[in-house]
Each structure stands twice: as structure tokens, then as C-alpha cells.
Design a protein around this motif. Sequence first.
Motif, mmCIF file in Angstrom:
data_model
loop_
_atom_site.group_PDB
_atom_site.id
_atom_site.type_symbol
_atom_site.label_atom_id
_atom_site.label_comp_id
_atom_site.label_asym_id
_atom_site.label_seq_id
_atom_site.Cartn_x
_atom_site.Cartn_y
_atom_site.Cartn_z
ATOM 1 N N ASN A 1 -48.732 18.569 -21.484
ATOM 2 C CA ASN A 1 -48.632 19.653 -21.601
ATOM 3 C C ASN A 1 -50.327 20.625 -22.214
ATOM 4 N N LEU A 2 -51.030 18.850 -23.004
ATOM 5 C CA LEU A 2 -52.424 19.707 -23.127
ATOM 6 C C LEU A 2 -53.372 19.735 -22.678
ATOM 7 N N ASP A 3 -53.226 18.213 -21.490
ATOM 8 C CA ASP A 3 -54.472 18.295 -20.736
ATOM 9 C C ASP A 3 -54.264 19.579 -19.878
ATOM 10 N N THR A 4 -53.401 19.765 -19.163
ATOM 11 C CA THR A 4 -52.915 21.002 -18.470
ATOM 12 C C THR A 4 -53.916 22.215 -19.194
ATOM 13 N N VAL A 5 -53.473 22.068 -20.586
ATOM 14 C CA VAL A 5 -53.956 23.703 -21.224
ATOM 15 C C VAL A 5 -55.879 22.807 -20.976
ATOM 16 N N LYS A 6 -56.236 22.342 -21.268
ATOM 17 C CA LYS A 6 -57.249 21.313 -21.329
ATOM 18 C C LYS A 6 -58.229 22.223 -20.198
ATOM 19 N N ALA B 1 -65.957 26.811 -17.142
ATOM 20 C CA ALA B 1 -67.291 26.553 -15.962
ATOM 21 C C ALA B 1 -67.402 27.776 -15.858
ATOM 22 N N LYS B 2 -67.411 28.667 -16.221
ATOM 23 C CA LYS B 2 -67.577 30.463 -15.915
ATOM 24 C C LYS B 2 -69.141 30.326 -16.813
ATOM 25 N N LEU C 1 -57.374 24.350 -18.178
ATOM 26 C CA LEU C 1 -57.332 25.638 -18.172
ATOM 27 C C LEU C 1 -58.888 26.131 -19.126
ATOM 28 N N ALA C 2 -58.871 25.363 -20.055
ATOM 29 C CA ALA C 2 -59.994 26.210 -20.921
ATOM 30 C C ALA C 2 -61.055 25.408 -20.328
ATOM 31 N N GLU C 3 -61.327 25.159 -18.974
ATOM 32 C CA GLU C 3 -61.998 24.249 -18.782
ATOM 33 C C GLU C 3 -62.661 24.565 -17.734
ATOM 34 N N CYS D 1 -64.226 25.580 -26.799
ATOM 35 C CA CYS D 1 -62.341 25.236 -26.697
ATOM 36 C C CYS D 1 -61.710 24.237 -27.316
ATOM 37 N N ASN D 2 -62.538 23.511 -26.794
ATOM 38 C CA ASN D 2 -61.759 22.316 -27.269
ATOM 39 C C ASN D 2 -62.595 22.372 -28.732
#
Length: 355
Positions: free
Chosen positions: A169-174, A182-183, A176-178, A191-192
Motif C-alpha cells: 500500500n505504501l509503495d502504491t501511494v508513493k 513529476a509535474k 501516486l505521490a511521485e 511528499c515523502n
Amino acid sequence: MKSGTNRFILAVDDDPAIRKVVGIILEKEGFHVELKSGGKEALACLDESREPPDTILLDIRMPEMSGLELLGKLKERYPSVPVIMLTASTDLDTGIETMRKGAFDYLVKPVRKLELVETIRKALHYRDVLLDNERLARENREYQRSLEVKVEERTRELFEAYEKLKKTNLDTVKVLAETIEAKDPYTRGHCNRVRILSRKLALCSGAVELDVEILEYGALLHDIGKIGISEALLFKDDALTPDEKHIFQQHTAIGENILSTIEFFQPCLSIVRHHHEWFDGSGYPDKRQGSSLDRFIRIVSITDSFDAMTSNRPYRRAMSLKAALAELDRGKGTQFDPELADLFKEEKVYREVLS
């Protein structure tokens, strides 16, 4: 439970006539009988026997070792074996005393056949009940031990599965944060870092691990709404106009809307929406203040602002640690929760991301 034909009765009496009578009566009833004349002989017999007797008949008055003395040794060695005392009519008080010391019952000499057999059968039933209870207790202890092992193994398996799920879950959310970062290359890693700082500050404030996991997701996704803000606005290197500021501030509501359709993210929606609220109520989007703001929102407000201050932005260079901490001090009671801001400094939470 043993059948009546193989029950082992030990009879101890120094009177050979009584031993003979008792032996004849009990053997006719189908019992296996061992007859002994005294305490030492009885103990030697028990030492050689593979199994304890099912019941013991014991005379009170005997030379060398009295029945009371032998009773103590027998009860210490075989606590579940019933002992029936044989006493003369003049020793009734002594017979009663033996029961206080662990004897099952007592019989007054001369012993009648019917009374002897009935008392022995009662003693055998008593022993069988004790043995059944001991067996059930032993089986219950073994079952409990087995159950404890199974629970421990299952708990470990569930914990390992939970840890794997948490990491996934944490990797998935990371990821999304990336996509947010990226923008906007100026916020790469922001975020991290906010997640790391928020986790540390929450633990310092007494939060429990399970709740902190929700905080971590909220901290990672707090800026996801910036996906809906134009790059021109994000990269602008001078002050925003009032209209531009209004558009930019919509990123908190945009982020909430993006995540609101996913049940997994429901617990952290308030962090995404309210991380720009101020402690005095002058923030956005809802002008909430003080204790009406969840502690995790007040934590992210501090960690987000600190990381923003200590990172390069299109419109300014990163502040020094000293300057950023001074800004936190100036914002206590207005933008930031005073107690949490002090805790951030006192516990040197910033060391989690600053080398």
C-alpha cells in the motif's frame, strides 16, 4: 478405567490373621491383593511395583512405623491413591484425625466383609474420578499449549501478511505521490519527506502505530490535488495575483475529490483537504481552527511548511535550518499548533530528513 478383575489393592497390617481374612475377601471379589506386615515392607513393595496401587488399606497401630507416619509418605508419593485406615474401636479419634491428614475413610476392626468391599469400591470410584479429572486437565493443558502455539504461528503469519500489505500500500501511494512531483520538479521528494517528518512528530506526540499508518498515507498524498493546477501557476517565479491564489488554493479540494471515490483513502481525506488550515482559523479552504482540526492535520501543517521552507522554490532559495525554525516560532498560535511546533524543535524531528 480399569476393570474390577485387575485392580491392585495393597493391604498393610501387622496382624497376620487380619491380613489373611482381608486377602481372602478381596481375592474372591476379583482384586489383585498384596499383603504387607509393616511400613518398610510396604514401601519396598511399592518401589518394585511398576504401577501404584489403586487403593491402600492401612492399619493405624503398627510397630517401627505407625500408620500415620506411613500415611504421610504414601500421600506425598501417591496423592491420588485413596488410603483407607483400619482402626480399633478405642482409636476412633485417631481415625478421624487420619482423614484430616488425607485418608479417604476409616474402618473399625473387626471389619465386616460387606462394609470392607463397599468402602473399597467407593475408594476405587473416587480414584477413577480423580484420574479422569487429571487426564482431562492434562489433555486441556496440552490442548491449551497446542492452541497457544497455533495462535502464535497464526499471529506471526497475519503480522507478516499485514507488513507485506502495508509495504504494498505504501509503495502504491508513493507512486501516486511521485506523479504529483513529476509535474513539479521543485517539489521532488517533498511528499515523502513530509511523510517521514509527520510520522516522527506523531510518534513523539504519543500516537499509536496503526493510526500513524493513516497519517503516512495522508502526508504522501496531501498535494495530489496539484495535478489539477496548471504548470504556469505552479512554476510562476513571482507573487500570485488574488485570482491565481484562489485557483491555487483549490488544490486541496481537488485532491479530496480525486481520492474520495476510493474507499481505502477515506481515513486520510481530512489531511488532504485541511493541511493548509491555520491554527487561528485564517487558513483555507474552510477556515477551521484550533481543536476542531485533527491532530494529524496540525502535524502535516507543520511538516509541510517546514519542508517547503527548507526546499528550493521557483520564487526563492531554500531557507537555512535556523531561519526555518525561527519561522515556526513566529507562526506558533497563528499558523501552527504551539505545542506541536515546540515538540518539533525539542525532539529535533527535522533530523529525520536533514543530513
